[in-house]
Design a protein around this motif. Structure first.
Motif, short mmCIF file in Angstrom:
data_model
loop_
_atom_site.label_atom_id
_atom_site.label_comp_id
_atom_site.label_asym_id
_atom_site.label_seq_id
_atom_site.Cartn_x
_atom_site.Cartn_y
_atom_site.Cartn_z
N ARG A 270 0.87 -1.23 -0.04
CA ARG A 270 -0.07 0.07 0.02
C ARG A 270 0.88 1.30 -0.12
NH1 ARG A 270 -5.56 -0.32 0.77
NH2 ARG A 270 -6.26 -2.30 -0.31
N ARG A 271 0.18 2.41 -0.59
CA ARG A 271 1.03 3.60 -0.48
C ARG A 271 0.18 4.59 0.34
NH1 ARG A 271 4.93 3.43 -3.80
NH2 ARG A 271 5.48 5.84 -3.67
N GLY A 272 0.85 5.53 0.90
CA GLY A 272 0.25 6.45 1.79
C GLY A 272 -0.74 7.15 1.50
N GLY A 273 -1.56 7.84 2.27
CA GLY A 273 -2.62 8.85 2.12
C GLY A 273 -3.33 9.21 3.47
N THR A 274 -4.07 10.11 3.49
CA THR A 274 -4.60 10.74 4.65
C THR A 274 -5.39 9.47 5.48
OG1 THR A 274 -6.14 12.04 3.35
CG2 THR A 274 -4.37 13.15 4.06
N GLU A 275 -6.23 9.03 4.75
CA GLU A 275 -7.26 7.98 5.23
C GLU A 275 -6.34 6.76 6.04
OE1 GLU A 275 -10.74 4.77 4.08
OE2 GLU A 275 -9.47 5.98 2.56
N ALA A 276 -5.30 6.55 5.69
CA ALA A 276 -4.23 5.56 6.24
C ALA A 276 -3.63 6.05 7.20
CB ALA A 276 -3.52 4.82 5.04
N GLY A 277 -3.45 7.37 7.40
CA GLY A 277 -2.65 8.10 8.45
C GLY A 277 -1.04 8.27 8.11
N THR A 278 -0.78 8.47 6.76
CA THR A 278 0.40 8.70 6.53
C THR A 278 0.27 9.71 5.49
OG1 THR A 278 0.40 7.22 4.33
CG2 THR A 278 1.07 6.12 6.41
N SER A 279 1.55 10.32 5.02
CA SER A 279 1.68 11.56 4.34
C SER A 279 2.66 11.42 3.19
CB SER A 279 2.12 12.72 5.15
OG SER A 279 3.31 12.58 5.63
N GLY A 280 2.41 12.02 1.95
CA GLY A 280 3.34 12.17 1.15
C GLY A 280 3.56 10.76 0.10
N GLY A 281 2.68 10.02 0.28
CA GLY A 281 2.64 8.86 -0.86
C GLY A 281 3.69 7.96 -0.77
N SER A 282 4.39 8.01 0.44
CA SER A 282 5.52 6.99 0.49
C SER A 282 5.12 5.64 0.87
CB SER A 282 6.37 7.48 1.74
OG SER A 282 5.72 7.63 2.95
N PRO A 283 5.58 4.55 0.71
CA PRO A 283 5.22 3.31 1.04
C PRO A 283 4.86 3.38 2.47
CG PRO A 283 7.52 3.28 -0.09
CD PRO A 283 7.25 4.69 0.31
N LEU A 284 4.04 2.60 2.83
CA LEU A 284 3.25 2.40 4.14
C LEU A 284 4.37 1.82 5.15
CD1 LEU A 284 0.80 3.04 5.61
CD2 LEU A 284 0.08 0.35 5.13
N CYS A 285 4.99 1.00 4.84
CA CYS A 285 5.91 0.41 5.59
C CYS A 285 6.70 -0.72 5.07
CB CYS A 285 5.39 -0.35 6.87
SG CYS A 285 3.81 -1.36 6.59
N LEU A 286 7.89 -1.01 5.51
CA LEU A 286 8.76 -2.05 4.91
C LEU A 286 8.81 -3.26 5.81
CD1 LEU A 286 11.67 0.63 4.49
CD2 LEU A 286 10.04 0.06 2.77
N CYS A 287 8.99 -4.40 5.05
CA CYS A 287 8.83 -5.77 5.80
C CYS A 287 10.54 -5.89 6.06
CB CYS A 287 8.38 -6.74 4.56
SG CYS A 287 8.34 -8.48 5.74
N ASP A 288 10.79 -5.77 7.42
CA ASP A 288 12.13 -6.05 7.96
C ASP A 288 12.42 -7.49 8.00
OD1 ASP A 288 14.28 -5.93 10.19
OD2 ASP A 288 14.32 -4.27 8.91
N SER A 289 11.70 -8.34 8.66
CA SER A 289 11.98 -9.51 9.10
C SER A 289 10.95 -10.49 9.74
CB SER A 289 13.03 -9.60 10.37
OG SER A 289 12.64 -9.00 11.60
N VAL A 290 11.05 -11.58 9.98
CA VAL A 290 10.20 -12.33 10.79
C VAL A 290 10.75 -12.98 11.87
CG1 VAL A 290 8.74 -14.60 10.39
CG2 VAL A 290 9.02 -12.86 8.35
#
Length: 381
Positions: free
Chosen positions: A294-314
């Motif tokens: 997903r990409r950011g947006g005001t509805e998701a609580g992010t700004s600037g259209g940056s990637p929502l989050c990065l999968c770091d590890s399990v």
């Protein structure tokens, strides 16, 4: 006492470098890689066991109980941390998380009583039991309202040191482990380079000088290390549970117009903890995949259209996501304030299924300026 180990919240090496304070009380600090996730309970569990988070089981400040089907934050039982301890039985553990029940001689831990009619009775848990009253007479009542919440103060570390000193005067031990929250709150509330954070660092220096004096008088070795580095927040928080609810993974039940979690019917939920979140539930892998795409947006609580989050590890079969640099994860699953549960605007660390740094502000109305969680360099001496 032969050994004293201090772990200090938010003691990052870059913090000391920026403030030209890499040497304090005769201790020369060097950079050391933090654990990941770099949060309180994980760091303390690694310190006491020498194990990785996957081995000792603490992968955030909370854990997912499959038996209860719910996330639980800030529980204090030592049985949550797996593995053999690095300390001996003749030790004292002061202000550590998950310390209740440890097989050591001395324990002090914040343990307020939550009253049925609301509010709290401020109290500390001690081992031996009667030490709570002794410490109150010697040092005064412990100011738990200064430990966390909108009235939190760097000066609370002074009382932590006093309790440690007086308790070990009464009963000396071979080893002592002391946690200091001194640097934590100002940096999160006002930013890591704010005037308030700089004042907290000066206060920390005074406390460490006092600790070094105690160690010298008792002839014990002193080691000090941080658990994480607090970095500046520049963007709105990411709200993964808003998306998981909209996509049908996370379910709620409406009670009195408020949306409460229904973890029994949910298939995925994000346990949010500063810059990291742990995805739990039977469909956690699919949910993590959706969140990272997903990409950011005001509805998701992010700004600037940056990637929502990065999968770091399990860790322990659970995906761990990292927020974009300068942002953090909010646990909220609602965007309409009318749906917010009754605990949302209060200090309520046990009912909230995620860490909420906005508790540093009255009625949770404030802007968080500092966060942590991604791997970093902590200070070590």
């Amino acid at each position: 006492m032969k050994k004293l180990q201090v772990i200090a919240a938010g003691l990052g090496y870059k913090l000391l470098e920026r403030n030209r304070m890499t040497e304090i009380a005769g201790l020369k600090f060097a950079p050391k890689a933090s654990v990941f996730p770099a949060v309180t309970c994980v760091a303390q569990a690694t310190l006491r066991t020498g194990l990785s988070p996957s081995e000792h089981g603490m992968i955030s400040n909370g854990y997912w109980s499959e038996t209860l089907r719910k996330p639980i934050f800030w529980e204090q039982s030592c049985r949550l941390v797996k593995g053999e301890r690095v300390w001996s039985k003749d030790s004292g553990v002061f202000f550590f998380q998950q310390s209740l029940g440890e097989d050591v001689e001395l324990i002090v831990s914040p343990a307020p009583i939550h009253k049925h009619g609301g509010g709290m009775i401020m109290s500390c848990y001690t081992k031996p039991t009667g030490m709570a009253e002794v410490l109150t007479k010697l040092c005064g009542k412990f100011p738990l309202w200064r430990y966390w919440g909108p009235l939190a103060s760097p000066k609370v570390g002074r009382k932590c040191v006093s309790y440690f000193e007086e308790m070990t005067n009464v009963r000396d031990v071979d080893e002592a482990y002391l946690y200091l929250p001194t640097l934590d709150y100002a940096a999160q509330k006002y930013g890591p380079d704010s005037s308030a954070a700089k004042a907290a660092l000066k206060e920390f220096r005074k406390q460490l000088e006092r600790i070094a004096d105690i160690a010298m008088r008792r002839g014990c070795t002193l080691k000090v290390m941080g658990d994480y580095e607090i970095t500046e927040v520049k963007a709105e928080p990411v709200l993964p549970n808003v998306i998981l609810r909209r996509e049908g993974f996370f379910k709620t039940r409406t009670v009195g117009g408020m949306a409460y979690p229904d973890f029994h019917q949910s298939t995925a939920f994000a346990m949010c903890d500063h810059e990291v979140c742990v995805i739990v539930g039977p469909e956690r892998e699919r949910a993590a995949e959706i969140l990272t795409q997903r990409r950011g947006g005001t509805e998701a609580g992010t700004s600037g259209g940056s990637p929502l989050c990065l999968c770091d590890s399990v860790l322990n079969d659970k995906p761990v996501l990292v927020a974009p640099q300068g942002s953090w994860f909010g646990y909220e699953w609602w965007t309409d304030k009318r749906e917010a549960p009754d605990f949302a605007s209060h200090v309520d660390i046990h009912n909230k299924p995620g860490y909420d740094p906005k508790e540093l502000f009255f009625f949770n109305k404030g802007i968080v300026k500092g966060t942590h969680g991604r791997q970093c360099e902590v200070a070590y001496a």
